[in-house]
Design an enzyme around this catalytic site. Structure first.
Site, mmCIF file in Angstrom:
data_model
loop_
_atom_site.group_PDB
_atom_site.id
_atom_site.type_symbol
_atom_site.label_atom_id
_atom_site.label_comp_id
_atom_site.label_asym_id
_atom_site.label_seq_id
_atom_site.Cartn_x
_atom_site.Cartn_y
_atom_site.Cartn_z
ATOM 1 N N ALA A 22 0.777 -1.309 0.101
ATOM 2 C CA ALA A 22 0.030 -0.024 -0.054
ATOM 3 C C ALA A 22 0.848 1.363 -0.063
ATOM 4 O O ALA A 22 0.344 1.965 -0.868
ATOM 5 C CB ALA A 22 -0.890 -0.031 1.223
ATOM 6 N N VAL A 23 2.082 1.429 0.722
ATOM 7 C CA VAL A 23 2.797 2.387 0.881
ATOM 8 C C VAL A 23 3.250 2.628 -0.633
ATOM 9 O O VAL A 23 3.391 3.669 -1.265
ATOM 10 C CB VAL A 23 3.717 2.083 1.932
ATOM 11 C CG1 VAL A 23 5.016 3.310 1.611
ATOM 12 C CG2 VAL A 23 3.434 2.172 3.376
ATOM 13 N N ARG A 25 2.410 1.692 -3.579
ATOM 14 C CA ARG A 25 1.559 1.990 -4.693
ATOM 15 C C ARG A 25 0.822 3.209 -4.502
ATOM 16 O O ARG A 25 0.605 3.988 -5.346
ATOM 17 C CB ARG A 25 0.416 0.723 -4.949
ATOM 18 C CG ARG A 25 1.247 -0.606 -5.379
ATOM 19 C CD ARG A 25 0.326 -1.300 -6.143
ATOM 20 N NE ARG A 25 1.304 -2.531 -6.683
ATOM 21 C CZ ARG A 25 0.750 -3.893 -7.153
ATOM 22 N NH1 ARG A 25 -0.582 -4.042 -6.826
ATOM 23 N NH2 ARG A 25 1.400 -4.595 -7.667
ATOM 24 N N GLY A 102 6.446 -2.165 15.554
ATOM 25 C CA GLY A 102 5.804 -2.303 16.936
ATOM 26 C C GLY A 102 6.258 -1.179 18.080
ATOM 27 O O GLY A 102 7.063 -0.095 17.409
ATOM 28 N N ILE A 126 1.989 -8.439 16.436
ATOM 29 C CA ILE A 126 1.056 -9.076 16.917
ATOM 30 C C ILE A 126 0.739 -9.019 18.495
ATOM 31 O O ILE A 126 -0.340 -9.634 18.688
ATOM 32 C CB ILE A 126 1.396 -10.660 16.620
ATOM 33 C CG1 ILE A 126 2.472 -10.987 17.415
ATOM 34 C CG2 ILE A 126 1.791 -10.930 15.246
ATOM 35 C CD1 ILE A 126 2.948 -12.586 17.500
ATOM 36 N N ASP A 127 1.713 -8.386 19.073
ATOM 37 C CA ASP A 127 1.568 -8.305 20.762
ATOM 38 C C ASP A 127 0.203 -7.410 21.043
ATOM 39 O O ASP A 127 -0.091 -7.454 22.024
ATOM 40 C CB ASP A 127 2.542 -7.603 21.285
ATOM 41 C CG ASP A 127 4.034 -8.711 20.965
ATOM 42 O OD1 ASP A 127 3.657 -9.858 20.673
ATOM 43 O OD2 ASP A 127 5.096 -8.237 20.976
ATOM 44 N N MET A 169 2.246 -16.050 22.522
ATOM 45 C CA MET A 169 3.030 -14.890 22.830
ATOM 46 C C MET A 169 2.335 -13.752 23.048
ATOM 47 O O MET A 169 1.360 -13.836 23.664
ATOM 48 C CB MET A 169 3.764 -14.603 21.014
ATOM 49 C CG MET A 169 4.661 -15.691 20.886
ATOM 50 S SD MET A 169 5.356 -15.365 19.273
ATOM 51 C CE MET A 169 6.935 -15.635 19.377
ATOM 52 N N LYS A 213 -16.037 -31.392 34.477
ATOM 53 C CA LYS A 213 -15.566 -30.941 32.897
ATOM 54 C C LYS A 213 -14.587 -31.979 32.580
ATOM 55 O O LYS A 213 -13.974 -32.860 33.160
ATOM 56 C CB LYS A 213 -14.847 -29.810 33.066
ATOM 57 C CG LYS A 213 -15.645 -28.304 33.329
ATOM 58 C CD LYS A 213 -15.118 -27.203 32.756
ATOM 59 C CE LYS A 213 -15.921 -25.870 33.015
ATOM 60 N NZ LYS A 213 -15.488 -24.996 31.975
ATOM 61 N N GLU A 222 3.387 -15.452 27.474
ATOM 62 C CA GLU A 222 4.557 -15.821 27.814
ATOM 63 C C GLU A 222 5.237 -14.667 28.692
ATOM 64 O O GLU A 222 6.158 -15.318 29.435
ATOM 65 C CB GLU A 222 5.122 -15.547 26.487
ATOM 66 C CG GLU A 222 5.429 -14.073 25.690
ATOM 67 C CD GLU A 222 6.259 -14.339 24.533
ATOM 68 O OE1 GLU A 222 6.813 -15.026 23.996
ATOM 69 O OE2 GLU A 222 6.101 -13.085 23.995
#
Ligand code: ADP
Length: 323
Positions: A22-23, A25, A102, A126-127, A169, A213, A222
């Site tokens: 995207a950047v 184009r 990040g 992802i965090d 993670m 259960k 983590e």
């Protein structure tokens, strides 16, 4: 004609490629030249900069990881390292930089912008621990991978009346553990934000066992005070307290790979285009993020060094629903 560069830095996240595309184009559509920096800040310090065409970013939107590569670059934390990086950009007559990454990467980007470069950040980890964006690129895909693991473990756990510890993670942020635990219907969720002693988890497992259960899933972040290995070691000595037989699994880097889902591809595409639009209107020293459904820019000064709060009400909800 403006010349800008793009790099990916720190932990890779599914969707980074869609952001790069995207950047590139969006820049090209304005008649600009766009350059890619290989290997994050390490490549910036080392001068690994190349021109990118529309074709160079073809066929990558569906791929995980990052076509530009990523790295941890200790040298960039020094003023000498950043000065070298700036020199390489000046040599290519590049006046704007988009940093996809990040927390650490955006701290580095902030430092670079304070040295006079036009920098715009794209929230990607992802965090989901980055202040200034409710969701970051890669989170949704990583969540779905964790969820698939929970669903699979539940199958086998139910067959043998076992408890499973699953470590996910998230560094020192419990977002992935909390959300995958809720979506997966975990019996217990262990996150760094709420220090939990092994005795408490043992009680929860015992209670689940006594309620009849067939399985119990404990999702462990983590970064929790006791990670899955520490808990498994503790429970080895206290096996009889649990009722269930116990197994532990760590998802690790499996959680980072795979094809980015629709949410991440769309988010990354919108973020990448918004970063270029910001540079176009002369706005820089900001992080592009998602807030209340809208794409926003937040000044770096308000982003870096802050801890993003986790909604602990959701942990209470998970407890309430553990019938
Ligand atoms: P993430 O961006 O995924 O949080 P890291 O924390 O490893 O990943 O940061 C990526 C890179 O960002 C580091 O290797 C370093 O080059 C740069 N960086 C991190 N913190 C700083 C800082 N305080 N000042 C300058 N650069 C930094």
């Amino acid at each position: 004609m403006k010349r800008i560069a793009v790099l990916t830095s720190g932990g890779d996240a599914p969707g980074m490629n869609a952001a790069i595309r995207a950047v590139v184009r969006s820049g090209l559509s304005r008649g600009w030249e766009v350059f890619g920096v290989q290997h994050g800040y390490a490549g910036l310090v080392g001068g690994e900069i190349r021109n990118l065409s529309a074709r160079d970013v073809g066929g990558i939107i569906q791929q995980g990881g990052t076509m530009l590569g990523s790295a941890r670059a200790p040298e960039f934390k020094t003023i000498e390292g950043r000065t070298k990086a700036l020199r390489h950009l000046h040599q290519h007559d590049i006046s704007g930089l988009v940093v996809i990454g990040g927390n650490g990467s955006q701290t580095g980007a902030h430092a670079l912008s304070q040295m006079g470069l036009e920098v715009v950040g794209v929230a990607s980890t992802i965090d989901n621990d980055l202040y200034g964006s409710e969701m970051t690129i890669g989170v949704d895909t990583a969540l779905n991978i964790a969820l698939e693991a929970i669903d699979r473990l539940k199958n086998t756990a139910s067959s043998h009346q076992r408890a499973f510890l699953l470590e996910v993670m998230g560094r020192d942020c419990g977002y992935l553990a909390l959300m995958s635990g809720i979506a997966g219907g975990a019996e217990s969720i262990v996150i760094p934000e709420v220090p939990t002693e092994p005795e408490t988890i043992a009680q929860e497992l015992r209670s689940a066992y006594e309620r009849g259960k067939a399985h119990a899933i404990v999702v462990v972040a983590e970064g929790a005070k006791y990670n899955a290995e520490a808990l498994a070691n503790y429970f080895k000595e206290h096996r009889e307290e649990l009722g269930f037989e116990l197994r532990a699994a760590t998802l690790g880097h499996i959680q980072r790979g795979g094809l980015p889902g629709a949410f991440d591809r769309i988010l990354a595409t919108r973020f990448g285009a918004a970063a270029v639009a910001a540079l176009d209107r002369g706005e820089h020293g900001v992080l592009v993020g998602l807030n209340k459904g809208a794409i926003t820019t937040t000044p770096y000064a308000e982003v870096t060094g802050k801890k993003k709060p986790l909604d602990l009400g959701l942990l209470e909800l998970a407890k309430q629903l553990d019938g």
